[in-house]
Design a protein around this motif. Sequence first.
Motif, short mmCIF file in Angstrom:
data_model
loop_
_atom_site.label_atom_id
_atom_site.label_comp_id
_atom_site.label_asym_id
_atom_site.label_seq_id
_atom_site.Cartn_x
_atom_site.Cartn_y
_atom_site.Cartn_z
N PHE A 67 5.03 -4.29 -3.47
CA PHE A 67 6.18 -3.52 -3.11
C PHE A 67 6.60 -3.59 -1.54
O PHE A 67 7.78 -3.74 -1.19
CB PHE A 67 5.70 -1.93 -3.29
CG PHE A 67 6.47 -1.27 -4.69
CD1 PHE A 67 7.59 -1.36 -5.02
CD2 PHE A 67 5.37 -0.61 -5.56
CE1 PHE A 67 8.21 -1.05 -6.17
CE2 PHE A 67 5.90 -0.25 -6.73
CZ PHE A 67 7.27 -0.46 -7.02
N GLU A 68 5.49 -3.78 -0.80
CA GLU A 68 5.63 -4.12 0.66
C GLU A 68 6.18 -5.12 0.90
O GLU A 68 6.99 -5.40 1.91
CB GLU A 68 4.29 -3.67 1.42
CG GLU A 68 3.73 -2.16 1.33
CD GLU A 68 2.57 -2.01 2.03
OE1 GLU A 68 2.16 -0.89 2.49
OE2 GLU A 68 1.85 -3.04 2.45
N ALA A 69 5.78 -6.24 0.37
CA ALA A 69 6.16 -7.63 0.29
C ALA A 69 7.80 -7.58 0.02
O ALA A 69 8.80 -8.43 0.50
CB ALA A 69 5.44 -8.62 -0.31
N LEU A 70 8.30 -6.77 -1.17
CA LEU A 70 9.55 -6.85 -1.39
C LEU A 70 10.53 -6.16 -0.51
O LEU A 70 11.71 -6.22 -0.63
CB LEU A 70 9.48 -6.27 -3.07
CG LEU A 70 9.18 -7.16 -4.02
CD1 LEU A 70 8.92 -6.60 -5.33
CD2 LEU A 70 10.03 -8.36 -4.31
N ARG A 71 10.12 -5.09 0.24
CA ARG A 71 10.69 -4.07 0.87
C ARG A 71 11.57 -5.12 1.81
O ARG A 71 11.04 -5.69 2.87
CB ARG A 71 10.03 -2.90 1.64
CG ARG A 71 10.86 -1.90 2.12
CD ARG A 71 9.71 -0.57 2.49
NE ARG A 71 8.83 -0.87 3.59
CZ ARG A 71 9.10 -0.69 4.75
NH1 ARG A 71 10.28 -0.12 4.94
NH2 ARG A 71 8.31 -0.88 5.66
N GLY A 72 12.81 -4.75 1.75
CA GLY A 72 13.91 -5.52 2.64
C GLY A 72 14.33 -6.72 2.20
O GLY A 72 15.17 -7.23 2.71
N ARG A 73 13.62 -7.18 1.12
CA ARG A 73 13.77 -8.46 0.50
C ARG A 73 14.78 -8.42 -0.66
O ARG A 73 15.60 -9.31 -0.96
CB ARG A 73 12.83 -9.38 0.43
CG ARG A 73 11.81 -9.85 1.55
CD ARG A 73 10.47 -10.64 1.08
NE ARG A 73 10.07 -11.05 2.25
CZ ARG A 73 10.16 -11.95 3.28
NH1 ARG A 73 11.16 -12.78 2.82
NH2 ARG A 73 9.29 -12.21 4.02
N ILE A 74 14.47 -7.31 -1.23
CA ILE A 74 15.66 -6.88 -2.59
C ILE A 74 16.07 -5.58 -2.17
O ILE A 74 15.50 -4.72 -1.40
CB ILE A 74 14.74 -7.08 -3.83
CG1 ILE A 74 13.69 -5.97 -4.06
CG2 ILE A 74 14.34 -8.28 -4.08
CD1 ILE A 74 13.13 -5.90 -5.31
N VAL A 75 17.02 -5.14 -3.04
CA VAL A 75 17.64 -3.75 -3.00
C VAL A 75 16.87 -2.91 -4.17
O VAL A 75 17.03 -3.37 -5.20
CB VAL A 75 18.94 -3.62 -3.13
CG1 VAL A 75 19.56 -2.33 -3.33
CG2 VAL A 75 19.86 -4.38 -2.00
N PHE A 76 16.12 -2.21 -3.86
CA PHE A 76 15.02 -1.27 -4.82
C PHE A 76 16.13 -0.53 -5.55
O PHE A 76 17.03 -0.08 -5.13
CB PHE A 76 14.23 -0.34 -4.22
CG PHE A 76 12.90 -1.13 -3.58
CD1 PHE A 76 12.60 -2.49 -3.82
CD2 PHE A 76 11.89 -0.17 -3.03
CE1 PHE A 76 11.72 -2.81 -3.41
CE2 PHE A 76 10.94 -0.86 -2.50
CZ PHE A 76 10.75 -2.09 -2.51
N SER A 77 15.79 -0.67 -7.00
CA SER A 77 16.56 0.26 -7.99
C SER A 77 15.84 1.74 -7.67
O SER A 77 15.00 2.01 -7.04
CB SER A 77 16.33 -0.11 -9.45
OG SER A 77 14.82 0.26 -9.58
N GLU A 78 16.61 2.86 -8.35
CA GLU A 78 16.09 3.92 -8.09
C GLU A 78 14.63 4.40 -8.67
O GLU A 78 13.97 5.01 -7.85
CB GLU A 78 16.96 5.25 -8.73
CG GLU A 78 18.24 5.60 -8.57
CD GLU A 78 19.13 6.40 -8.85
OE1 GLU A 78 18.60 7.31 -9.76
OE2 GLU A 78 20.45 6.71 -8.55
#
Length: 286
Positions: free
Chosen positions: A15-26
């Motif tokens: 999750f931390e690696a993805l933060r900022g790299r994709i737009v999280f769904s709800e």
Amino acid sequence: MLLKSREKSFELVQFEALRGRIVFSEEQERLYKYVTAGFMGECLCDEMAESMAERVIQLRDLLLASGGRTCQVDSLLVVAGKVYLLEIKNWEGSFEIVDGRFVGLSACPLAQLQRSKTIVEHLLRRYGFRVEVEARLLFINPKISLYGLSRQEPVLLRHQVEPYFGSVGEGSFWDQWDRKIGEFLLQQHVPENRFANPVVYDPGTVQCGVMCAACRVRMRPYDLLRLECPTCGTKELKRDCLGRTKAEFEALFANKPCSRHALHIWCDGLISRRMIYSQKVQESRF
């Protein structure tokens, strides 16, 4: 004595690696906040337990199995021939307990606590350790209200945690028998299956680049050796950025070889192939 420290779960690392790299769904945003809050609550409890660090055997984040069943133990203490099993929750809000169960929750934490206690007791008895196991459910967040909570429930609220830690073992210090119990439980720990609960995402939507460790915004060149965050102004050496960014690549693309070319593309060309090669050579020496 600390026999096992706490580490982030692979789910949180992803999750931390993805933060900022994709737009999280709800749903992703909700789950990310839940997993992060859980880890922060556990770390807070670890800090509160430092007061007894010298006199108690401590193991954190254990996965134990016995009789075909497994349980996750947030924190486990051993002192004076007794095992203390702690389940830590960083919940906030209002909850009601009726007849020993949390109303409206499909998974009751009290039932989970009892299940974990049973598994640990069975495991210890199976290998000849006749010791008492005390299980407690710790609510570390002061912003929680529990209605219907009775004194009989093995539940501690935030203001009760530190006094409880002070009472553990009644001031005793660990001995060799306690250490033997702790080392046995450490040997029984089952390493995390990194792919048991992976974060679901589309790899094709993941953005390349070097992300600021604080803001999770794509960094830009500052000078020959450093990158800069355009939002907070943080400046970081490229070699340090490379280590973080490489770890994120390995967390998100475990099935892909982490080659020099792949890393160069993953860093969006901000870090030269020569520096990447030099880093790999240094790592191969150890």
